[in-house]
Design a protein around this motif. Structure first.
Motif, PDB file in Angstrom:
ATOM      1  N   THR A 134       0.340  -1.555  -0.022  1.00 18.13           N
ATOM      2  CA  THR A 134       0.516   0.122  -0.319  1.00 18.13           C
ATOM      3  C   THR A 134       0.806   1.572   0.201  1.00 18.13           C
ATOM      4  O   THR A 134       0.655   2.186  -0.831  1.00 18.13           O
ATOM      5  N   ARG A 135       2.379   1.603   1.282  1.00 17.81           N
ATOM      6  CA  ARG A 135       2.759   2.335   1.223  1.00 17.81           C
ATOM      7  C   ARG A 135       3.313   2.368  -0.163  1.00 17.81           C
ATOM      8  O   ARG A 135       3.621   4.088  -0.717  1.00 17.81           O
ATOM      9  N   TYR A 173      -3.307   5.511   7.964  1.00 14.03           N
ATOM     10  CA  TYR A 173      -2.575   6.326   6.549  1.00 14.03           C
ATOM     11  C   TYR A 173      -2.754   7.323   6.189  1.00 14.03           C
ATOM     12  O   TYR A 173      -1.539   7.464   5.346  1.00 14.03           O
ATOM     13  N   ARG A 174      -2.969   8.483   6.965  1.00 18.32           N
ATOM     14  CA  ARG A 174      -3.613   9.850   6.720  1.00 18.32           C
ATOM     15  C   ARG A 174      -2.119  10.075   7.890  1.00 18.32           C
ATOM     16  O   ARG A 174      -1.307  11.290   6.603  1.00 18.32           O
ATOM     17  N   GLU A 175      -1.919   9.526   8.794  1.00 17.76           N
ATOM     18  CA  GLU A 175      -0.566   9.850   8.993  1.00 17.76           C
ATOM     19  C   GLU A 175       1.209   9.391   8.476  1.00 17.76           C
ATOM     20  O   GLU A 175       1.835   9.771   7.885  1.00 17.76           O
ATOM     21  N   PHE A 176       0.258   8.362   7.489  1.00 19.71           N
ATOM     22  CA  PHE A 176       1.805   7.898   6.228  1.00 19.71           C
ATOM     23  C   PHE A 176       1.803   8.856   5.573  1.00 19.71           C
ATOM     24  O   PHE A 176       2.875   9.919   4.766  1.00 19.71           O
ATOM     25  N   ALA A 177       0.345   9.593   5.023  1.00 16.69           N
ATOM     26  CA  ALA A 177       0.598  10.259   3.344  1.00 16.69           C
ATOM     27  C   ALA A 177       1.101  11.475   3.624  1.00 16.69           C
ATOM     28  O   ALA A 177       1.108  12.433   2.687  1.00 16.69           O
ATOM     29  N   GLN A 178       1.415  11.791   4.954  1.00 19.40           N
ATOM     30  CA  GLN A 178       1.355  13.641   5.307  1.00 19.40           C
ATOM     31  C   GLN A 178       2.973  13.811   4.627  1.00 19.40           C
ATOM     32  O   GLN A 178       2.823  15.236   4.030  1.00 19.40           O
ATOM     33  N   VAL A 362       9.586   2.491   1.476  1.00 16.32           N
ATOM     34  CA  VAL A 362       8.519   2.976   1.546  1.00 16.32           C
ATOM     35  C   VAL A 362       7.791   3.092   2.677  1.00 16.32           C
ATOM     36  O   VAL A 362       6.645   4.015   3.180  1.00 16.32           O
ATOM     37  N   ASN A 363       8.188   2.632   3.587  1.00 14.68           N
ATOM     38  CA  ASN A 363       7.703   2.326   5.112  1.00 14.68           C
ATOM     39  C   ASN A 363       7.863   3.911   5.818  1.00 14.68           C
ATOM     40  O   ASN A 363       6.111   4.183   6.624  1.00 14.68           O
ATOM     41  N   ASN A 364       9.033   4.702   6.504  1.00 16.80           N
ATOM     42  CA  ASN A 364       8.846   6.121   6.654  1.00 16.80           C
ATOM     43  C   ASN A 364       9.586   6.619   6.496  1.00 16.80           C
ATOM     44  O   ASN A 364       9.977   8.167   6.338  1.00 16.80           O
TER      45      ASN A 364
END
Length: 625
Positions: A134-135, A173-178, A362-364
């Motif tokens: 997903t990421r 998801y929103r936290e990751f997509a920031q 891609v995770n962090n």
């Protein structure tokens, strides 16, 4: 004559992709959308019912995934392999949807589908949540310039329509997509299998106050084609039906064009004006981004496929070295220094990459040190081309700044990249003219220069044969130098190991040294395993035609193992040496070498004599009578 524009760009058309991990339900979702939009004629519904009985996974129910999974391999495996494009329409809007593969080995296909999309639907299985794939897909979607995202949390029926689970996934998801460059994210709870929140809002999710998926797709704002930028038209085809007409055909990738506009042709830099704009229905008063047209010019200018017609006042840049973001899509890793092909618009050029400045987790989003890029790796890499090409930064023009990477031998697409900017050194470094050139040295030496490239397995006899050849040439008064694999690693390549990437860099360095020695007028002998065809081809490309002789010193593996003069094969068999050619690293034998030496049939002295005779036959060395 028609005077209208040919532009077909409209906010009434939405291009979108679906992407996510395997089994998240992408194909089922698209099938449901097609059904909800009444885009399935009766005969297709009848065929779907038949195929659902044969291939479906839903018992007596229609299996909507089969509408999109058109390949037999997909149906048998239950996964999407290719990119499936479908057109459908509602009363409010037209759509083109790309169903892209979820399996990580098909990331290249997903990038293809995303390259022209306005919106991405990122599917997440409610049971699994946000995964690495997903990421990765989200990162690619952001890199490729998509600003609108739908987070479709599917299979919510399998978690009892849990609002808490939906909100947890949306929060993650929103936290990751920031840190991604999205402008708008809409989260929608779904059950694609049962049709919940596809076309109408579902009673199972009364707590969801947002739109259904189709409602959102029908109303989301779509950016219209930007015609405010400068004119860009890469030439796809030069039309010469007769001596009185020369037209340059292509698709407008930026700006507008009108008769009389001043233009510059790149990379030549020649300037002229547009005489006519020819569309499918006749002459046009104007053309805009997205139009496919043919331009005629006031002056006869030599332009060919791959050249770019630009606004004279705002031309594209021209360079042969760039910083790029590279997405690697092949099982074989990207190897710095290896020759590849890059296709940028209508232009295909030779290219090689540097060691990555860094890879991206891609995770962090951490920047990681990397020697290469593996399958699905993303990194920032410099690229060097074999000639300068017109370009714009990807951030300014997606079409002018995006490229694909092609393997020279398999012709497979192995990567995709986005240009950031030209490297300053490419603008500042130029060849220095010298008075004593190769021809002057040739006259002084009395013979032509060349590279004798001996390749074969370790222990095949390369160094022994090369040493005898040099001794014979020296006796003839030929100026020579022998570059031996072991000796080079004591100095020039002492910092390199024996990974594939290090082997490629080793041969690149040797090729550069050999090129300089050929320029100095020498006959250069090299004795290297050089296991990869690509690197031997790179070394060949560094010198002129006729100056490179590939000599395959062919000795069977069983024979070299029996010889094993350095004990290396015994160490490799015991696992004490990794990446050893012939044991756990491949050797790609030459397909068409200039000389094939079978050491089971010839002694080193006989092999050396064959090589010297070949130099006489080719006129590199003259016989003295």
């Amino acid at each position: 004559m028609s005077t209208q524009t040919a532009s077909t760009q409209s906010s009434d058309l939405l291009r979108f992709i679906t992407c996510g991990s395997v089994d998240d339900g992408k194909s089922t979702l698209i099938g449901r959308l097609l059904h909800a939009a009444h885009a399935l004629p009766d005969d297709q519904l009848s065929a779907l019912a038949d195929e659902s009985r044969r291939f479906g996974t839903q018992g007596d129910q229609l299996d909507f995934a089969l509408l999109v999974d058109g390949l037999s391999a997909e149906r048998e495996q239950g996964i999407t392999i290719d990119v499936a494009y479908r057109f459908f329409a509602t009363a409010r809007r037209k759509f083109i949807v790309a169903d892209t593969p979820g399996h990580e080995q098909y990331t290249r296909n997903m990038a293809t589908g995303a390259s022209t999309a306005d919106l991405a639907i990122i599917l997440v299985d409610a049971r699994k949540g946000v995964l690495t794939q997903t990421r990765r897909h989200s990162h690619l979607v952001s890199l490729l310039g998509i600003k609108q995202v739908v987070l479709a949390v599917n299979k919510l029926d399998l978690v009892d329509w849990s609002r808490e689970r939906f909100e947890e996934i949306e929060r993650d998801y929103r936290e990751f997509a920031q840190r991604l460059d999205f402008e708008h994210i809409v989260a929608i709870p779904l059950s694609a299998l049962h049709g919940d929140n596809i076309a109408q809002r579902s009673t199972h999710t009364s707590w969801h106050q947002g739109p259904s998926l189709l409602e959102h797709l029908e109303t989301v704002a779509v950016a219209t084609a930007d015609t405010s930028g400068p004119l860009r038209l890469p030439v796809q085809w030069v039309c010469r039906p007769d001596l009185d007409f020369r037209g340059y055909a292509g698709r407008m990738l930026g700006g507008k064009a009108r008769a009389g506009d001043a233009v510059r042709i790149l990379p030549s830099g020649r300037q002229t004006r547009i005489a006519r704009i020819v569309g499918f229905g006749g002459d046009l008063a104007e053309a805009a981004r997205g139009d496919s047209v043919m331009l005629t010019l006031e002056d006869e200018i030599d332009a060919s496929r791959g050249d770019v017609i630009c606004a004279a006042a705002e031309p594209a840049s021209v360079a042969d070295q760039f910083e790029t973001t590279l997405v690697w899509m092949d099982d074989a890793a990207m190897l710095p220094g290896r020759p590849y092909l890059i296709k940028l618009g209508a232009t295909t050029v030779g290219a090689s990459f540097s060691q990555p400045k860094y890879a991206i987790d891609v995770n962090n989003f951490d920047k990681l040190a990397a020697r290469t890029l593996e399958l699905n790796g993303i990194g920032v890499v410099n690229v060097s081309l074999d000639r300068a090409v017109p370009f714009d930064a990807y951030a300014d023009n997606r079409d002018m700044g995006g490229f694909i990477v092609i393997d020279r031998y398999s012709n497979q697409t192995v990567g995709a990249g986005l240009i950031h900017f030209a490297l300053r050194r490419s603008q500042n470094i130029h060849w220095q003219a010298v008075d004593v050139d190769k021809q002057a040295r040739l006259r002084q030496n009395g013979h032509r220069p060349c590279v004798l490239w001996l390749t074969g397995l370790s222990g095949s006899g390369k160094s022994t044969i090369a040493n005898i050849v040099e001794r014979q040439l020296h006796a003839l008064g030929v100026r020579t130098y022998l570059l031996d694999g072991d000796n080079i690693r004591h100095g020039l390549s002492k910092d390199l190991g024996f990974t594939d990437a290090d082997r490629v860099e080793n041969i690149r360095r040797v090729g550069e040294v050999a090129r300089l020695m050929v320029d100095a007028g020498l006959v250069v002998l090299t004795a290297f395993i050089s296991p990869f065809r690509s690197e031997r081809a790179l070394a060949r490309s560094m010198v002129d035609d006729g100056e490179f002789l590939e000599i395959f010193v062919d000795t069977p593996l069983a024979v070299v193992e029996a010889r094993d003069p350095k004990g290396l094969y015994r160490k490799a068999r015991r696992g004490e040496l990794s990446n050893f050619t012939g044991i756990d690293s491949p050797y790609e034998a030459p397909a068409t070498p200039e000389l094939h030496i079978d050491t089971t049939q010839q002694t080193p002295e006989q092999a050396a004599s064959r090589i010297v005779d070949a130099l006489f036959e080719r006129g590199i060395v003259q016989r003295h009578t």
